[in-house]
Design an enzyme around this catalytic site. Structure first.
Site, PDB file in Angstrom:
ATOM      1  N   ASP A  37       0.907  -1.152   0.062  1.00  0.00           N
ATOM      2  CA  ASP A  37       0.121  -0.127   0.150  1.00  0.00           C
ATOM      3  C   ASP A  37       0.695   1.272  -0.038  1.00  0.00           C
ATOM      4  O   ASP A  37       1.942   1.352   0.638  1.00  0.00           O
ATOM      5  CB  ASP A  37      -0.872  -0.001   1.396  1.00  0.00           C
ATOM      6  CG  ASP A  37      -1.844   1.210   1.363  1.00  0.00           C
ATOM      7  OD1 ASP A  37      -2.562   1.500   0.123  1.00  0.00           O
ATOM      8  OD2 ASP A  37      -2.108   1.354   2.237  1.00  0.00           O
TER       9      ASP A  37
ATOM     10  N   ASP B  40       2.723   4.757  -5.729  1.00  0.00           N
ATOM     11  CA  ASP B  40       2.124   6.037  -5.496  1.00  0.00           C
ATOM     12  C   ASP B  40       2.935   7.095  -5.980  1.00  0.00           C
ATOM     13  O   ASP B  40       3.651   7.738  -5.255  1.00  0.00           O
ATOM     14  CB  ASP B  40       1.661   6.125  -4.005  1.00  0.00           C
ATOM     15  CG  ASP B  40       0.838   7.501  -3.932  1.00  0.00           C
ATOM     16  OD1 ASP B  40       0.656   8.190  -4.832  1.00  0.00           O
ATOM     17  OD2 ASP B  40       0.279   7.571  -2.705  1.00  0.00           O
TER      18      ASP B  40
ATOM     19  N   HIS C  79      -9.692   4.751  -1.288  1.00  0.00           N
ATOM     20  CA  HIS C  79      -9.036   4.596  -0.292  1.00  0.00           C
ATOM     21  C   HIS C  79      -9.585   5.532   0.807  1.00  0.00           C
ATOM     22  O   HIS C  79     -10.740   6.223   0.393  1.00  0.00           O
ATOM     23  CB  HIS C  79      -7.543   5.284  -0.357  1.00  0.00           C
ATOM     24  CG  HIS C  79      -6.398   4.187  -1.082  1.00  0.00           C
ATOM     25  ND1 HIS C  79      -5.440   4.330  -0.725  1.00  0.00           N
ATOM     26  CD2 HIS C  79      -6.707   3.350  -2.004  1.00  0.00           C
ATOM     27  CE1 HIS C  79      -4.628   3.363  -1.419  1.00  0.00           C
ATOM     28  NE2 HIS C  79      -5.626   2.734  -2.152  1.00  0.00           N
TER      29      HIS C  79
HETATM   30 ZN   LIG Z   1      -4.495   5.181   0.731  1.00  0.00          ZN
END
Ligand SMILES: [Zn+2]
Length: 291
Positions: free
Chosen positions: A81, A103, A215
């Site tokens: 994550d 990310d 999220h």
């Molecule tokens: Zn997140």
């Protein structure tokens, strides 16, 4: 059993449910979440977040997560994550993670696309799924464990993902899952959550084969989550509400005990509460098609 995120998502698209994506930074959470997956029959993604490195390093966490996943009767994928660094994500590849969120949402659109494409080109031939993020996710964590600053939450729409940018991103980045911003917050909400369901539908109509992620599921009423699933969201990160659930019960046990409190008993109590909360969440994600 260890299952790829891509395979799980295809089933979620066919049957209109969402995969819960839950951080398991300790063995208590890990056991509770996997047991909840087994008892509900729902596939689950167990996560190690890069921000949890100070809690447990990825080299320790992922081999354990993989072991639990392989021995489970439930379909489990092992996911990174919010991997912010390329090197960290490559470490996750070597450790055997089945999917990775790279990310790069802090970068401008073009650099975000280029970075994700570079990573996809390396890991796609290995069968590893890639999640990316577009649009900023505001942050309001209940503690500073994650080391992230709290965002200004007065107007969440300033963080929302532009559907046109999402279309370009999906066409060019090669990612499997795109997480977008449409009203959720990492951590706890300052006010009443109000998701922009029309924005999800618009992005879904432009995303092609790319699955949509959400999220900051914690604190969002289940009816809004189910509307988001029906609008196209098929992977939902849900952690804070599960992780904070045991504390009030443990405090009560400690305060009411007349004798020294055994940590093993507290751990078992925490595991039971995390299990129960996770079962509720998994059932809510499963039942979207009935709303
Ligand atoms: Zn997140």
């Amino acid at each position: 059993m260890l299952v790829s995120l891509q395979e799980m998502l295809q089933e979620a698209e066919r049957n209109n449910f969402a995969i819960a994506s839950i951080n398991t930074p300790n063995q208590i959470s890990l056991r509770a979440v996997i047991e909840a997956a087994e008892d509900t029959g729902m596939p689950v993604t167990i996560n190690h977040a890069q921000t949890e490195e100070s809690v447990v390093p990825i080299e320790i966490a992922v081999p354990l997560m993989l072991d639990y996943a392989r021995k489970s009767t439930a379909a489990i994928s092992v996911h990174v994550d919010h991997g912010f660094d390329f090197d960290h994500c490559m470490k996750a590849v070597r450790l055997g993670c089945t999917s990775i969120m790279y990310d790069c949402s802090r970068f401008p659109l073009e650099k975000n696309i280029e970075e994700v494409r570079r990573f996809v080109d390396i890991v796609k031939p290995l069968g590893i799924g890639v999640e990316a993020e577009l649009g900023a996710m505001p942050n309001n964590m209940p503690s500073d464990v994650h080391g992230q600053e709290t965002s200004d939450l007065s107007d969440l729409s300033v963080y929302f993902t532009d559907p046109k940018e999402a279309e370009v991103f999906c066409e060019r980045s090669g990612c499997d899952v795109l997480t977008t911003s449409f009203g959720t917050v990492h951590g706890v909400y300052a006010g009443e959550p109000n998701l922009d369901i029309e924005r999800i539908k618009k992005i879904k109509s432009l995303a092609g084969d790319v699955h949509l992620g959400m999220h900051g599921g914690s604190g969002t009423p289940f009816d809004q989550i189910q509307a988001a699933i029906s609008a196209g969201i098929k992977k939902i990160n849900y952690f804070t509400a599960i992780d904070t659930a045991p504390a009030p019960y443990l405090m009560k046990t400690i305060q009411e005990s007349k004798n020294p409190v055994n940590f093993c008993n507290l751990a078992n109590q925490a595991m039971e509460i995390i299990y129960e909360r996770t079962v509720e969440v998994l059932n809510a994600f499963k039942n979207a098609s009935h709303t």
